[in-house]
Design a protein around this motif. Structure first.
Motif, short mmCIF file in Angstrom:
data_model
loop_
_atom_site.label_atom_id
_atom_site.label_comp_id
_atom_site.label_asym_id
_atom_site.label_seq_id
_atom_site.Cartn_x
_atom_site.Cartn_y
_atom_site.Cartn_z
N UNK A 195 0.78 -1.24 0.00
CA UNK A 195 0.00 0.00 0.00
C UNK A 195 0.81 1.29 0.00
N UNK A 196 2.14 1.19 0.21
CA UNK A 196 2.87 2.45 0.35
C UNK A 196 4.37 2.21 0.29
N UNK A 197 5.02 2.94 -0.58
CA UNK A 197 6.48 3.05 -0.58
C UNK A 197 6.80 4.53 -0.49
N UNK A 198 7.65 4.92 0.44
CA UNK A 198 7.86 6.31 0.81
C UNK A 198 8.28 7.18 -0.37
N UNK A 199 7.90 8.47 -0.33
CA UNK A 199 8.17 9.38 -1.45
C UNK A 199 9.62 9.46 -1.88
N UNK A 200 10.55 9.33 -0.94
CA UNK A 200 11.96 9.46 -1.28
C UNK A 200 12.40 8.46 -2.34
N UNK A 201 11.71 7.34 -2.42
CA UNK A 201 12.11 6.29 -3.36
C UNK A 201 11.53 6.50 -4.76
N UNK A 202 10.81 7.59 -4.96
CA UNK A 202 10.20 7.87 -6.27
C UNK A 202 10.85 9.07 -6.97
N UNK A 203 11.97 9.53 -6.46
CA UNK A 203 12.53 10.79 -6.95
C UNK A 203 13.58 10.64 -8.04
N UNK A 204 13.96 9.41 -8.39
CA UNK A 204 14.92 9.21 -9.47
C UNK A 204 14.55 7.96 -10.26
N UNK A 205 14.98 7.93 -11.51
CA UNK A 205 14.72 6.76 -12.35
C UNK A 205 15.30 5.51 -11.73
N UNK A 206 16.51 5.62 -11.21
CA UNK A 206 17.18 4.45 -10.64
C UNK A 206 16.41 3.90 -9.44
N UNK A 207 15.93 4.79 -8.58
CA UNK A 207 15.21 4.35 -7.40
C UNK A 207 13.87 3.73 -7.76
N UNK A 208 13.17 4.35 -8.70
CA UNK A 208 11.87 3.81 -9.13
C UNK A 208 12.06 2.42 -9.73
#
Length: 246
Positions: free
Chosen positions: A88-101
């Motif tokens: 249901x949730x992965x923290x916003x910090x992990x959506x800020x770069x292509x590599x992290x996504x």
């Protein structure tokens, strides 16, 4: 998942559920629901027997498994007859770069392989940050979907898409058949969860949204509301089954 009767995310009535599991499930069944979507389902002892006693089934559930012992979660889901476990949730910090996504997508793909060993499918449910964060001009959720293993489904929370300033219909069209469940909510599309109202009583284009993913499971949810949430889900069910707002 098919054009079944609507389901309801049990987080909507969390206070009542945690105080009286059986009574709350029976109250929901009495409204006409046959499907529910539990949250944090492993924390509710006796959930399986309570669902059976109320005549309810749970095709989907929310549970955190990314970065955790996914196997135990999927084994518990299988015991309850739940076919799809949704992160249901992965923290916003992990959506800020292509590599992290792409790393998040890889974790979901790895979890899907574990889930398959238990006969369970996995999915992901969004909030607003996955849509408000843009990567190369596209919502991060769409980039994520491109990187996902085909075994992973999406449950799109259409209200949080709107909160992020994106058009739910456009996003659903872009995501295509990977979307196999929808969280159907209504209200003015503001981040204040108290603003949420019964489906059909707000400003979202509900029927256009459903038409963009007609075979997706429709899951009613209110994160919160200024009104009575039991009444809101009853009114939402009436709207989705008859097309008439209360």
């Amino acid at each position: 998942m098919t054009r079944s009767q609507p389901s309801v995310q049990l987080y909507t009535v969390r206070e009542a559920l945690e105080a009286d599991l059986q009574g709350t499930l029976e109250r929901i069944a009495g409204m006409g629901f046959t499907l529910v979507e539990p949250y944090n389902f492993t924390a509710f002892g006796g959930l399986g027997s309570a669902l059976r006693a109320a005549g309810l089934t749970a095709p989907t559930t929310h549970a955190h498994f990314v970065g955790r012992d996914a196997g135990s979660v999927f084994a518990a889901a299988r015991e309850l007859g739940i076919g799809t476990v949704i992160e249901p949730y992965v923290e916003p910090e992990r959506w800020r770069s292509l590599e992290s996504v792409r790393a998040v997508a890889a974790e979901l793909g790895a979890a899907a392989k574990v889930g398959a060993q238990h006969g369970v499918r996995v999915g992901y449910h969004n909030h607003s940050h996955e849509l408000s964060i843009l990567l190369e001009g596209r919502p991060a959720l769409e980039v994520f979907a491109d990187a996902l293993d085909d075994a992973v489904m999406l449950e799109v929370d259409t209200y949080w898409v709107a909160v992020a300033g994106q058009d739910p219909v456009t996003v659903l069209d872009n995501l295509g058949g990977r979307v196999q469940a929808l969280h159907i909510k209504d209200g003015p599309g503001t981040p204040d969860t108290k603003d949420q109202v019964a489906v059909g009583a707000g400003s979202l284009a509900i029927w256009d949204i459903i038409a963009s993913a007609p075979d997706a499971l429709r899951v009613i949810e209110l994160d919160d509301s200024r009104g009575d949430r039991f009444q809101a889900i009853a009114d939402s069910l009436a709207f989705l089954t008859t097309g008439t707002a209360a």
